[in-house]
Design an enzyme around this catalytic site. Structure first.
Site, mmCIF file in Angstrom:
data_model
loop_
_atom_site.group_PDB
_atom_site.id
_atom_site.type_symbol
_atom_site.label_atom_id
_atom_site.label_comp_id
_atom_site.label_asym_id
_atom_site.label_seq_id
_atom_site.Cartn_x
_atom_site.Cartn_y
_atom_site.Cartn_z
ATOM 1 N N THR A 41 0.822 -1.213 0.000
ATOM 2 C CA THR A 41 0.000 0.000 0.000
ATOM 3 C C THR A 41 0.853 1.259 0.000
ATOM 4 O O THR A 41 0.622 2.191 -0.771
ATOM 5 C CB THR A 41 -0.937 -0.007 1.229
ATOM 6 N N LYS A 50 0.574 9.520 -2.726
ATOM 7 C CA LYS A 50 -0.123 10.611 -2.010
ATOM 8 C C LYS A 50 0.811 11.800 -1.828
ATOM 9 O O LYS A 50 0.443 12.949 -2.064
ATOM 10 C CB LYS A 50 -0.618 10.068 -0.648
ATOM 11 N N ILE A 177 -6.850 10.031 5.811
ATOM 12 C CA ILE A 177 -7.009 10.050 4.355
ATOM 13 C C ILE A 177 -7.961 11.163 3.931
ATOM 14 O O ILE A 177 -7.690 11.911 2.980
ATOM 15 C CB ILE A 177 -7.474 8.657 3.866
ATOM 16 N N ARG A 197 -18.369 12.668 11.081
ATOM 17 C CA ARG A 197 -19.411 12.536 12.091
ATOM 18 C C ARG A 197 -19.088 13.176 13.432
ATOM 19 O O ARG A 197 -19.972 13.378 14.254
ATOM 20 C CB ARG A 197 -19.783 11.071 12.278
ATOM 21 N N HIS A 434 18.211 30.507 14.113
ATOM 22 C CA HIS A 434 17.392 31.626 13.673
ATOM 23 C C HIS A 434 17.707 32.009 12.235
ATOM 24 O O HIS A 434 18.869 31.971 11.858
ATOM 25 C CB HIS A 434 17.668 32.820 14.604
HETATM 26 P P1 NDP Z 1 -8.884 6.760 9.967
HETATM 27 O O1 NDP Z 1 -9.128 5.692 10.958
HETATM 28 O O2 NDP Z 1 -7.817 7.737 10.176
HETATM 29 O O3 NDP Z 1 -10.226 7.574 9.748
HETATM 30 C C1 NDP Z 1 -11.420 6.935 9.448
HETATM 31 C C2 NDP Z 1 -12.507 7.994 9.422
HETATM 32 O O4 NDP Z 1 -13.697 7.376 8.994
HETATM 33 C C3 NDP Z 1 -12.768 8.605 10.782
HETATM 34 O O5 NDP Z 1 -13.002 9.972 10.624
HETATM 35 C C4 NDP Z 1 -14.036 7.876 11.222
HETATM 36 O O6 NDP Z 1 -14.863 8.659 12.021
HETATM 37 C C5 NDP Z 1 -14.736 7.683 9.912
HETATM 38 N N1 NDP Z 1 -15.680 6.566 9.947
HETATM 39 C C6 NDP Z 1 -15.458 5.290 10.259
HETATM 40 N N2 NDP Z 1 -16.576 4.566 10.163
HETATM 41 C C7 NDP Z 1 -17.554 5.425 9.782
HETATM 42 C C8 NDP Z 1 -18.935 5.283 9.541
HETATM 43 N N3 NDP Z 1 -19.549 4.116 9.639
HETATM 44 N N4 NDP Z 1 -19.621 6.379 9.183
HETATM 45 C C9 NDP Z 1 -19.008 7.559 9.081
HETATM 46 N N5 NDP Z 1 -17.705 7.769 9.300
HETATM 47 C C10 NDP Z 1 -16.986 6.705 9.646
HETATM 48 O O7 NDP Z 1 -8.736 5.960 8.598
HETATM 49 P P2 NDP Z 1 -8.148 6.382 7.175
HETATM 50 O O8 NDP Z 1 -8.837 5.494 6.218
HETATM 51 O O9 NDP Z 1 -8.175 7.846 6.986
HETATM 52 O O10 NDP Z 1 -6.664 5.916 7.294
HETATM 53 C C11 NDP Z 1 -6.395 4.550 7.649
HETATM 54 C C12 NDP Z 1 -5.113 4.446 8.397
HETATM 55 O O11 NDP Z 1 -4.046 4.573 7.482
HETATM 56 C C13 NDP Z 1 -4.904 5.546 9.418
HETATM 57 O O12 NDP Z 1 -5.458 5.248 10.655
HETATM 58 C C14 NDP Z 1 -3.420 5.630 9.475
HETATM 59 O O13 NDP Z 1 -2.981 4.713 10.426
HETATM 60 C C15 NDP Z 1 -2.978 5.235 8.081
HETATM 61 N N6 NDP Z 1 -2.648 6.436 7.294
HETATM 62 C C16 NDP Z 1 -1.574 7.160 7.665
HETATM 63 C C17 NDP Z 1 -1.214 8.282 6.972
HETATM 64 C C18 NDP Z 1 -0.026 9.055 7.421
HETATM 65 O O14 NDP Z 1 0.774 8.515 8.160
HETATM 66 N N7 NDP Z 1 0.102 10.311 7.038
HETATM 67 C C19 NDP Z 1 -1.973 8.735 5.810
HETATM 68 C C20 NDP Z 1 -3.096 7.914 5.512
HETATM 69 C C21 NDP Z 1 -3.411 6.807 6.233
HETATM 70 P P3 NDP Z 1 -14.692 8.752 13.624
HETATM 71 O O15 NDP Z 1 -13.430 9.487 13.876
HETATM 72 O O16 NDP Z 1 -15.912 9.487 14.001
HETATM 73 O O17 NDP Z 1 -14.638 7.341 14.108
#
Ligand code: NDP
Length: 463
Positions: A41, A50, A177, A197, A434
C-alpha cells in the site's frame, strides 16, 4: 521435518519486505508471496503517490504566492494526466527497486495469492510450500460497508489512479485520508465538500491540531460538514446521491470513501490454524508478534495496532532478529511520531493533552500560535500552531504537537529528544537556530496553563 524455507512471508508490503530481508541477512532461507505489486500500500497506492500529489498541490500554492515574492507568472494550471503518467513511472521505478532489493537479499519472490493450507504449509496456485515459520503481513484495504451504498464511492486507491479530476467532489470521513486529500484536492482544482461525524476532524489527535486542521481546511475553501454523515449513498446516472436526512440529499459527480481501512485477513485460510480474527478482522498478536498458532506471526496493518509504515517495518525487523538473529528485542511504541500530510501539515509525537490527563499526568502546557515569516511577507493568513506537554512532576516533555509548514520534518527530529527522555530544561538549554519556525520550540518560556487530571480543568491561565 525438512521445510522448503525457514521463513515464508505473506505480503510484500513495507513490513513483509523488511522482515524477509532482515531474516535473510541473518542467514535464513526466505520466500515472500505477493499477489499484487511488490511494495504494498505505502509504495504503490498510499504514502508515496499521495505525497507526490501533495507536492503538486504545494507547487500550485507556490504559484499563487509567487507574485507576492516578485514573480510575474503566465497562466498556470494543473494537468492531472501529466502528473498521472509521471507518478506511474515513478511507482514502476520504486517497485523495480523493491524487486531488486529482494533478489539482492536472496529472498525468493513467489507471485500469486497465498492461502494457509495447514501447519507450516501455504498454497500459492498449484504450488505447495512449507516453512518453519509463517509471517502474515498482508496489510489492510479500504472498508466498503461502513455506510449503506458506500461501495459505489471511490477509494484512495481509485483516486490515485485518476487521469482527470472531477470539478466537484465529496469526501466521507474525517481521518488521515479524508483530511489529506481534502486539503490537496482543494488546491488542485475541484470544489471539495467534507462530511465527518465528529465535531472536528482527526479524532484522537490533540485538540489544538484538530481545531487548526478544521480552520486550515476551511481557509483552503473546503466546505466542512461536522457531525454529518450520509445515511446511505445511491448511484444515479448523474453521479452519486448522498442521503443526509429525511428531505436532505446532495448529489456529487464523484465521492471519496475515506471511512477507514480493514485488515486483509479474508481468504488467508487462518481458520485452518484456528486463528480467529478480532471483531475488526485483525489478527491478535502479543508484544512479540506471536499469533495464537505456534510459529505463525503477524505484523503491520493486519494486526491493526499502530497502522503506520515505519511501525510495520520496525515490527518486521524485530521479529526477524528474534527468530534468526540476536534474540528478543521489544520496541518502544510510546514515542511513535506521525504526520498528517495536509496543508499545512501536522507533525505529532506523544499523547494528546486529553490522553496525557487521562493517563494521570499533571501537565504544564506551552502553546504558541503565529503567522510564519513566509506568510507574513505576502500577507497570507496561514498560521503555525505549536504545543509542548510537560509533566509537571518531573519536567519530562511528554508530547510535541505542531501544525504548520515543515511540521513533520521538525517533529521527527524532536522525537529523538523525547525518546531520549528530554526535559523542558533541556529544551530551554538548547540554543535557537534563527530564523526558523522550529526555534520556537526551544523559546517557549511562559506556561500557557497548568492542568491536572483530578481537577480536569485549568489551574492557571495566561492572561
Ligand atoms: P482513519 O481511521 O484515520 O479515519 C477513518 C474515518 O472514517 C474517521 O473519521 C471515522 O470517524 C470515519 N468513519 C469510520 N466509520 C464510519 C462510519 N460508519 N460512518 C461515518 N464515518 C466513519 O482511517 P483512514 O482510512 O483515513 O486511514 C487509515 C489508516 O491509514 C490511518 O489510521 C493511518 O494509520 C494510516 N494512514 C496514515 C497516513 C499518514 O501517516 N500520514 C496517511 C493515511 C493513512 P470517527 O473518527 O468518528 O470514528
Amino acid at each position: 521435518m525438512a521445510f522448503d524455507f525457514d521463513l515464508l512471508v505473506l505480503g510484500a508490503g513495507s513490513g513483509g519486505v523488511a522482515a524477509s530481508r532482515r531474516a535473510a541477512l541473518h542467514g535464513a532461507r526466505v520466500a515472500i508471496v505477493e499477489g499484487s505489486r511488490v511494495g504494498g500500500t505505502c509504495v504503490i497506492r498510499g504514502c508515496v503517490p499521495k505525497k507526490l500529489l501533495m507536492y503538486a498541490a504545494q507547487l500550485g500554492e507556490g504559484f499563487a504566492q509567487a507574485r507576492g515574492y516578485g514573480f510575474e507568472l503566465g497562466d498556470t494550471r494543473f494537468e492531472m494526466p501529466r502528473w498521472a503518467a509521471s507518478k506511474a513511472a515513478e511507482i514502476d521505478r520504486l517497485e523495480g527497486i523493491y524487486r531488486k532489493m529482494l533478489a539482492g537479499s536472496k529472498v525468493e519472490l513467489i507471485e500469486g495469492w497465498a492461502r494457509i493450507a495447514g501447519p507450516n504449509t501455504v498454497q500459492v496456485g498449484e504450488r505447495r510450500i512449507t516453512a518453519r515459520h509463517l509471517l502474515v503481513a498482508t496489510g489492510s484495504a479500504p472498508v466498503k460497508d461502513s455506510i449503506p451504498g458506500i461501495e459505489h464511492c471511490a477509494t484512495s486507491d481509485d483516486l490515485l489512479d485518476l487521469q482527470t479530476l472531477p470539478e466537484e467532489l465529496a469526501i466521507l470521513g474525517g481521518g488521515f485520508i479524508a483530511v489529506e486529500f481534502a486539503s490537496m484536492l482543494a488546491r488542485l482544482g475541484p470544489k471539495v465538500t467534507l462530511y465527518y461525524r465528529d465535531r472536528l476532524p482527526l479524532r484522537g489527535f490533540d485538540e489544538m491540531l484538530r481545531t487548526g486542521a478544521a480552520a486550515a481546511l476551511q481557509a483552503a475553501g473546503v466546505e466542512l460538514h461536522p457531525g454529518v454523515i450520509p445515511q446511505r449513498v445511491q448511484r444515479t446516472d448523474a453521479g452519486l446521491v448522498l442521503v443526509l436526512g429525511e428531505d436532505r440529499i446532495r448529489s456529487f459527480p464523484w465521492v471519496l470513501n475515506a471511512t477507514g481501512r480493514r485488515p486483509n485477513t479474508q481468504g488467508l485460510g487462518l481458520e485452518t490454524l484456528a486463528i480467529a480474527p478480532d471483531a475488526k478482522g485483525a489478527i491478535v498478536v502479543n508484544d512479540d508478534h506471536d499469533t495464537t498458532a505456534p510459529q505463525v506471526y503477524a505484523i503491520g496493518d493486519v494486526t491493526n495496532r499502530i497502522n503506520l509504515t515505519p511501525v510495520a517495518i520496525a515490527q518486521g525487523r524485530a521479529l526477524a532478529d528474534r527468530l534468526f538473529g540476536a534474540g528478543a528485542r521489544r520496541m518502544n511504541w510510546a514515542q511513535v511520531a506521525s504526520a498528517v500530510f495536509m496543508m499545512p501539515p501536522i507533525g505529532t509525537v506523544g499523547p494528546s493533552e486529553a490522553q496525557a490527563l487521562a493517563a494521570g499526568h499533571r501537565l504544564k502546557v506551552f502553546e504558541t500560535d503565529f503567522r510564519p515569516m513566509k506568510q507574513a511577507f505576502i500577507n497570507g493568513s496561514e498560521r503555525t500552531h505549536m504545543k509542548l506537554l510537560v509533566d509537571a512532576d518531573n519536567d519530562r516533555v511528554l508530547a510535541v504537537h505542531m501544525l504548520g509548514a515543515d511540521a513533520p520534518e521538525i517533529v521527527q527530529s524532536l522525537a529523538v529528544a523525547l525518546t531520549a527522555g528530554a526535559t523542558k530544561a533541556d529544551f530551554d538549554n538548547t540554543v535557537a537556530m534563527h530564523p526558523t519556525a522550529a526555534e520556537e520550540f526551544v523559546l517557549l518560556r511562559e506556561v500557557t496553563r497548568e492542568v491536572s487530571p483530578d481537577a480536569g480543568h485549568e489551574d492557571r491561565s495566561r492572561a
